[in-house]
Scaffold this active site. Structure first.
Site, mmCIF file in Angstrom:
data_model
loop_
_atom_site.group_PDB
_atom_site.id
_atom_site.type_symbol
_atom_site.label_atom_id
_atom_site.label_comp_id
_atom_site.label_asym_id
_atom_site.label_seq_id
_atom_site.Cartn_x
_atom_site.Cartn_y
_atom_site.Cartn_z
ATOM 1 N N LYS C 187 0.842 -1.204 0.000
ATOM 2 C CA LYS C 187 0.000 0.000 0.000
ATOM 3 C C LYS C 187 0.874 1.249 0.000
ATOM 4 O O LYS C 187 1.604 1.512 0.954
ATOM 5 C CB LYS C 187 -0.902 0.046 1.227
ATOM 6 C CG LYS C 187 -1.870 1.242 1.170
ATOM 7 C CD LYS C 187 -2.551 1.534 2.485
ATOM 8 C CE LYS C 187 -1.783 2.490 3.360
ATOM 9 N NZ LYS C 187 -1.689 3.874 2.858
ATOM 10 N N GLY C 239 7.461 4.364 8.305
ATOM 11 C CA GLY C 239 6.591 5.486 8.627
ATOM 12 C C GLY C 239 6.902 6.006 10.018
ATOM 13 O O GLY C 239 8.016 5.860 10.505
ATOM 14 N N SER C 240 5.894 6.561 10.649
ATOM 15 C CA SER C 240 6.131 7.211 11.941
ATOM 16 C C SER C 240 6.295 6.184 13.055
ATOM 17 O O SER C 240 5.787 5.061 12.969
ATOM 18 C CB SER C 240 4.969 8.139 12.277
ATOM 19 O OG SER C 240 3.845 7.362 12.617
ATOM 20 N N THR C 241 6.998 6.576 14.111
ATOM 21 C CA THR C 241 7.184 5.700 15.261
ATOM 22 C C THR C 241 5.839 5.394 15.914
ATOM 23 O O THR C 241 5.584 4.269 16.342
ATOM 24 C CB THR C 241 8.173 6.332 16.256
ATOM 25 O OG1 THR C 241 9.462 6.360 15.639
ATOM 26 C CG2 THR C 241 8.267 5.538 17.539
ATOM 27 N N GLY C 244 4.150 2.761 13.875
ATOM 28 C CA GLY C 244 4.946 1.539 14.012
ATOM 29 C C GLY C 244 4.627 0.802 15.303
ATOM 30 O O GLY C 244 4.482 -0.423 15.335
ATOM 31 N N GLU C 261 10.654 0.526 10.008
ATOM 32 C CA GLU C 261 11.647 1.576 9.759
ATOM 33 C C GLU C 261 10.940 2.881 10.091
ATOM 34 O O GLU C 261 10.076 3.327 9.352
ATOM 35 C CB GLU C 261 12.118 1.496 8.302
ATOM 36 C CG GLU C 261 13.490 2.087 8.102
ATOM 37 C CD GLU C 261 13.423 3.565 7.792
ATOM 38 O OE1 GLU C 261 13.418 4.347 8.769
ATOM 39 O OE2 GLU C 261 13.361 3.919 6.622
ATOM 40 N N CYS C 295 13.515 10.451 7.121
ATOM 41 C CA CYS C 295 13.550 9.922 8.486
ATOM 42 C C CYS C 295 14.967 9.991 9.055
ATOM 43 O O CYS C 295 15.153 10.128 10.253
ATOM 44 C CB CYS C 295 13.022 8.502 8.524
ATOM 45 S SG CYS C 295 13.632 7.509 7.171
ATOM 46 N N GLU C 392 10.798 14.779 16.100
ATOM 47 C CA GLU C 392 10.995 14.731 14.651
ATOM 48 C C GLU C 392 10.021 15.696 13.984
ATOM 49 O O GLU C 392 8.816 15.608 14.173
ATOM 50 C CB GLU C 392 10.748 13.304 14.137
ATOM 51 C CG GLU C 392 11.035 13.168 12.662
ATOM 52 C CD GLU C 392 10.867 11.738 12.160
ATOM 53 O OE1 GLU C 392 9.915 11.074 12.581
ATOM 54 O OE2 GLU C 392 11.709 11.305 11.350
#
Lengths: 307, 291, 481
Positions: C187, C239-241, C244, C261, C295, C392
């Protein structure tokens, strides 16, 4: 813009390290700039006006130099309004010929190589005498070579003193100091040689004699421009830059201008502060200009006079 | 008249010292024939916290050591285990093993120490890489210890299982907090005595005894534990620790294999991070005088 | 003649005509373009002018289920039975087709995502093709990658990728999954779906068996459908933490594998003996590359006090030469911010940075009227505890701090939950390696920054995620050992 003589000695350890790969990456970025339409035309005119039209051959004769001088002022008369080149660049015995050909009030400067060009293996006395004679014969500018052997053996004092002495011998003539970067092996050395030359009184620093395989490159020129920028920041003095040898295409020349603009700023974008040492570049630029003037027709070298 | 036997007091092993649980709690597991094994410390969350502090503190001493030195220290552990064979066999028997099984388990344990001692300075050579990138850079990937590791030892293999759990962790430069078998804790404490005199710096291995169910969630949620290695967990327990450890993204390693027989360098890699380093390679200006 | 003009660059737009973008895109399932079961489509916007580029299918659970079924059938069918050598040939073929259509891909990447054409042309697209090319060769050599191990594929991989490197991330995900024998449901991000869909065209052209790669478009709920699908064996997420962690939580009670990641807040450290001008270039490349939507961006700048003023002076000078504007212009250095939402987030942080005592510097630049723009931004006088030095931002915003000694800067650099990347600038080898070994980060750049290569593993320590992508080590994420 007069330049005050340097009253302090240069601390040879002060030159900062240079990372060659980083320089190469930055250099590559300049070549991705896309120079189009009015910027291109303006740039091509600037390039013509920054050329030191050069003949430095063992086979040079007075007639060849006369031709060169005429060409410098009449690059392509069928296109009106073209600039002249900045200067002609010749061996010392031809300075008088050039002066005679150009007259005393020409906007085109006469640059003479000197100091045992290209190897530089001449006694100091010989170098000074050659310089003085070239200036006396009518040279506006002197292109000297540094003693690379002395430099590579670490005798920076000698190199500094020699440049300072030649500068003195130049009198009113502007001094261009050729580092012959192709013999210096590393960009750290290019940086150090640039710093030494500027502190010793160079009005211009110049990459190469054009007589060895590795002449001007964008990375080498970038290192020298950065040295000029730092020197200007510290001393307030502007120093000129002259890449020489190996620049024969308009597109490459425009990328040099991009580099000058982005590294030193547009104050350096005139022939007072930036030159190209080149012989065949002018005709390539002329072909580009003719193409633009004709509405886009590709050109043939047959229509542009070589000398 | 028969001589009265001196009973051994079993304590925790934290930061190279042998404290009792700060909670004062104890439990009394049964050994062979229902005989009590002794009063065993039931570690609390504070004992766990102290162990993590000890492990974190020891990391700066253990991780940067020469791999060769770690190798020698692990080998020394093997030597000392060999010297205490009788005691380990005796305790395994108390905890229910047959004499033959006890002898076999001690031998396996000693061999594990020698096996992983050898890997300390070799797994890097086998598994790291120099990567041929297209740009003018030298690029290499090496393994580094993940940091502080919590380890839940298997329940049934009191000595070999414990060593099979902790050896790959410390061989790779990590420090750890090991929760010993709840039902068979004696071997762990005796192992601690071996460690205390084996050149292994205090805090590199910390040993707790107590209740898994109580301590698991505390291990899982502790923000200063980098990885959690476990054996013999139920499906629910695995799901629970995975969920609870999300807060700091602990690396969860669930051993499906029997760790008491786990001779495998890949076990070391499970508590390693890969670090990739780039550096430019200079090219000289080509040319030279040809006047 | 004496010229003394500013010599501004005239516009140099890339000709966008050769890029073919359809009015509408369906899902790519089982080798066929498949309309969404809901019948719904959503718009994808050019962030450089706010105009609609196309519309794409909005995937729901049923669409994801169809894609997973196709992937499963392909895994149990032709793909699972195929030799590594043959698998590798398909992947090589995809690499070549990408190279042939590279120009079209870079234009669409720039139109859909807002990144400068120079970057999509010189970095994203060639790297993506190279990633397929590099990885293809592993397909029949896996037994050499993991000594003394017999490896096996996992099955169906569900892959969810972000909007900052849409095509490159698709390549990072798909290439190793295929080389190791898995099948894929991918996706793309909802703001940048087009290049993944163009990649589907290439995959169809390559003759790859139907169902081996399926591409389902949609937003967060489509991603959730992938994460929750019971017949997926492996989740790979970039993507974002925050997301995740949510994924890791969601799959905790399953046997699904995961590689994550996630975010980063990389330290870029300038020591006093560094080659300062190249370091400045590295700072610029570290934070202003791809509008800072990276990132591994070097968003925390640490400068040794003795060279602090020099570095800041040179950095500001360099920032003034950056061209901000039309992403399709070949001279643009900083393009459009990917979405209105992201622009708001960045602006919020810029506001906070000023409120918390940071001194802000932005060079003057002419920004286009329409579209999402943020000039390159530098904060000096930043404290370690301020929000812009900790969180971030994912935008062109740099927070500079000074330090005095090497131990101090190591400790400051590691003082973060993240651990994706770091940079060190130092002319002395021994000192450089002191830093590179002690910095807690998965990728450490010494005297360079933001370099990527298919042969080089990428991935983080700590809360920046786990697993590696690229290189030999990236294969492990898709193998049972």
């Amino acid at each position: 813009m007069a330049k005050s003589p340097t009253s302090f000695r240069y601390d040879y350890a002060q030159s900062p390290p240079v990372d060659q790969v980083g320089i190469a990456e930055r250099a590559a970025r300049f070549t991705t700039r896309s120079i189009k339409t009015s910027t291109k035309r303006e740039g091509l005119d600037m390039v013509l006006n920054m050329i030191d039209l050069t003949t430095l051959e063992g086979a040079d004769t007075p007639r060849k130099v006369q031709q060169l001088c005429y060409k410098a002022g009449h690059l392509h008369d069928s296109i009106p309004g073209l600039p002249t080149t900045a200067a002609v660049c010749v061996y010392p015995p031809f300075v008088k010929v050039a002066r005679k050909a150009l007259g005393s009030n020409s906007p085109i400067k006469i640059a003479s190589v000197a100091t045992g060009f290209p190897s530089g293996h001449l006694t100091l006395e010989g170098k000074l005498e050659e310089t003085q004679r070239a200036v006396a014969d009518g040279a506006d500018e002197v292109d000297m070579v540094i003693s690379r052997g002395r430099f590579l053996s670490g005798d920076y004092e000698y190199v500094f003193d020699e440049i300072a002495a030649v500068k003195e011998a130049c009198g009113k003539a502007r001094l261009k100091v050729i580092l012959e970067t192709g013999e210096l092996a590393t960009l750290d050395n290019v940086r150090r040689a640039s710093d030494i030359a500027m502190h010793a009184g160079a009005d211009f620093i110049k990459t190469s004699t054009g007589k060895i395989s590795s002449a001007a490159t964008i990375p080498v020129t970038l290192v020298m421009l950065l040295a000029i920028r730092d020197y200007h920041f510290k001393s307030g003095n502007m120093v000129g830059m002259k890449p020489a040898g190996g620049i024969s295409k308009s597109k490459l020349a425009l990328h040099y201008l991009v580099m000058v603009k982005e590294t030193l700023g547009s104050e350096w974008l005139s022939n007072e502060w930036f030159r190209f040492g080149a012989s065949s570049l002018a005709n390539d630029v002329l072909m580009q200009i003719a193409k633009i003037e004709s509405g886009g027709d590709y050109q043939s070298p047959c229509y542009f006079s070589q000398d | 008249m028969d001589r009265l036997e001196i009973l051994k007091t079993y304590k925790l092993y934290i930061n190279g010292k042998f404290p009792r649980s700060e909670s004062g709690r104890y439990y009394t597991p049964e050994g062979r024939g229902g005989k009590a094994l002794g009063n065993i410390c039931q570690s609390s969350r504070k004992d766990l916290r102290e162990s993590v502090l000890a492990a974190r503190g020891a990391l700066g001493n253990w991780a940067p050591r020469a791999a060769f030195n770690r190798s020698q220290i692990l080998y020394r552990m093997g030597e000392m285990l060999e010297g205490r064979r009788a005691q380990f066999e005796d305790e395994l028997k108390q905890q229910g093993s047959t004499a033959a099984a006890a002898r076999k388990e001690v031998e396996t344990a000693i061999d594990l120490a020698v096996y992983y001692a050898g890997w300390c300075d070799k797994y890097q050579q086998v598994f790291s890489a120099v990567n041929p990138v297209s740009t003018a850079h030298f690029n290499f990937s090496v393994y580094e210890p993940v940091g502080v590791v919590a380890a839940i030892a298997p329940e049934n293999s009191a000595l070999a299982g414990l060593l099979g759990t902790l050896l790959p962790i410390i061989a790779g430069g990590n420090t750890c907090i090991v929760l010993a078998s709840t039902g068979k804790p004696l071997s762990a404490i005796t192992l601690a005595e071996v460690l205390a005199t084996s050149d292994l710096p205090g805090g590199v291995v910390n040993i707790l005894t107590g209740d898994r169910k109580e301590l698991l969630p505390i291990f899982a949620t502790h923000m200063d534990i980098n990885s959690l290695v476990a054996s013999d967990l139920t499906k629910t327990q695995i799901a629970d620790i995975k969920q609870a450890s999300v807060n700091n993204l602990k690396r969860i390693v669930i051993h499906k294999e029997d760790v008491s027989k786990l001779e495998d360098p890949y076990a070391i890699l499970k508590t390693q991070e890969i670090k990739t380093t780039w550096h430019p390679i200079e090219t000289s200006i080509a040319g030279g005088g040809k006047y | 003649m004496k010229k003394n003009t500013q010599w501004e660059y005239a516009p140099a737009p890339e000709a966008a005509k050769i890029a073919k973008i359809a009015k509408r895109y369906d899902h790519f399932i089982n080798g066929k373009w498949t309309p969404p079961q809901s019948g719904n489509y959503f718009r994808t916007i050019n962030p450089g002018n706010g105009r609609k580029l196309s519309e794409v299918a909005d995937g729901n659970d049923a669409d994801v289920d169809a894609a997973v079924k196709a992937a499963r059938a392909a895994y149990e069918g032709p793909w699972g039975k195929m030799s590594g050598r043959e698998r590798g040939k398909y992947i090589y073929r995809i690499a070549r087709l990408m190279q042939e259509r590279a120009r079209e891909f870079s234009i669409i990447e720039t139109l859909d995502g807002g990144k400068p054409i120079r970057e999509s042309r010189d970095i994203d697209v060639p790297l993506a093709a190279n990633h397929f090319f590099y990885t293809a060769g592993w397909a029949d050599k896996l037994e050499y990658a993991f000594p003394n191990r017999k490896v096996a594929s996992l099955g169906v991989a569900g892959q969810i990728i972000p909007w900052n490197f849409p095509l490159l991330m698709a390549a990072w995900k798909i290439a190793p999954a295929l080389a190791t024998g898995n099948t894929v449901v991918l996706k793309p991000a909802e703001t940048t779906p087009l290049t993944a869909l163009k990649l589907a065209e290439i995959i169809a052209d390559s003759g790859l068996p139907e169902g081996v790669v399926n591409i389902v478009t949609g937003a967060g709920s489509t991603g959730a459908a992938i994460v929750n699908h019971p017949d997926i064996d492996k989740i790979a997420f970039t993507g974002s933490t925050g997301v995740g962690k949510l994924i890791q939580q969601t799959i905790a009670n399953t046997d699904k594998r995961a590689t994550l990641e996630l975010g980063g807040k990389a330290a870029n450290i300038i020591l006093e003996d560094a080659a300062i001008d190249q370091a400045v270039e590295g700072i610029v490349n570290g934070i202003y590359f791809n509008q800072g939507h990276v990132c591994c961006a070097g968003s925390r700048l640490f400068i040794q006090e003795s060279v602090y003023d020099e570095v800041i002076w040179k950095l500001k000078r360099r920032m003034r030469t950056l061209v901000v504007g039309d992403p399709l212009d070949k001279n643009t250095d900083i393009g459009a911010i990917n979405s209105k939402e992201q622009l708001k987030t960045i602006q919020k942080y810029i506001q906070l940075g000023q409120e918390q005592g940071g001194e802000m510097y932005q060079p003057k630049c002419k920004l286009p009227a329409a579209g999402n723009w943020c000039p390159p931004t530098l904060f000096t006088n930043v404290t370690q505890s301020s929000v812009i030095a900790q969180e971030e931002i994912f935008g062109p915003v740099l927070a500079a701090q000074s330090f005095r000694t090497v131990p101090e800067v190591i400790s400051k650099a590691n003082n973060t939950p993240y651990g994706l990347s770091a940079g060190v600038w130092c002319d002395k080898g021994a000192r450089l390696f002191q830093l590179t070994t002690q910095l807690e980060a998965g990728v450490v750049w010494g005297n360079t920054f933001n370099q990527f290569d298919p042969a080089s593993p990428f991935g983080g320590f700590k809360e920046s995620g786990f697993g590696r992508e690229g290189g030999l080590h990236g294969l492990a994420a898709y193998l049972e050992m």
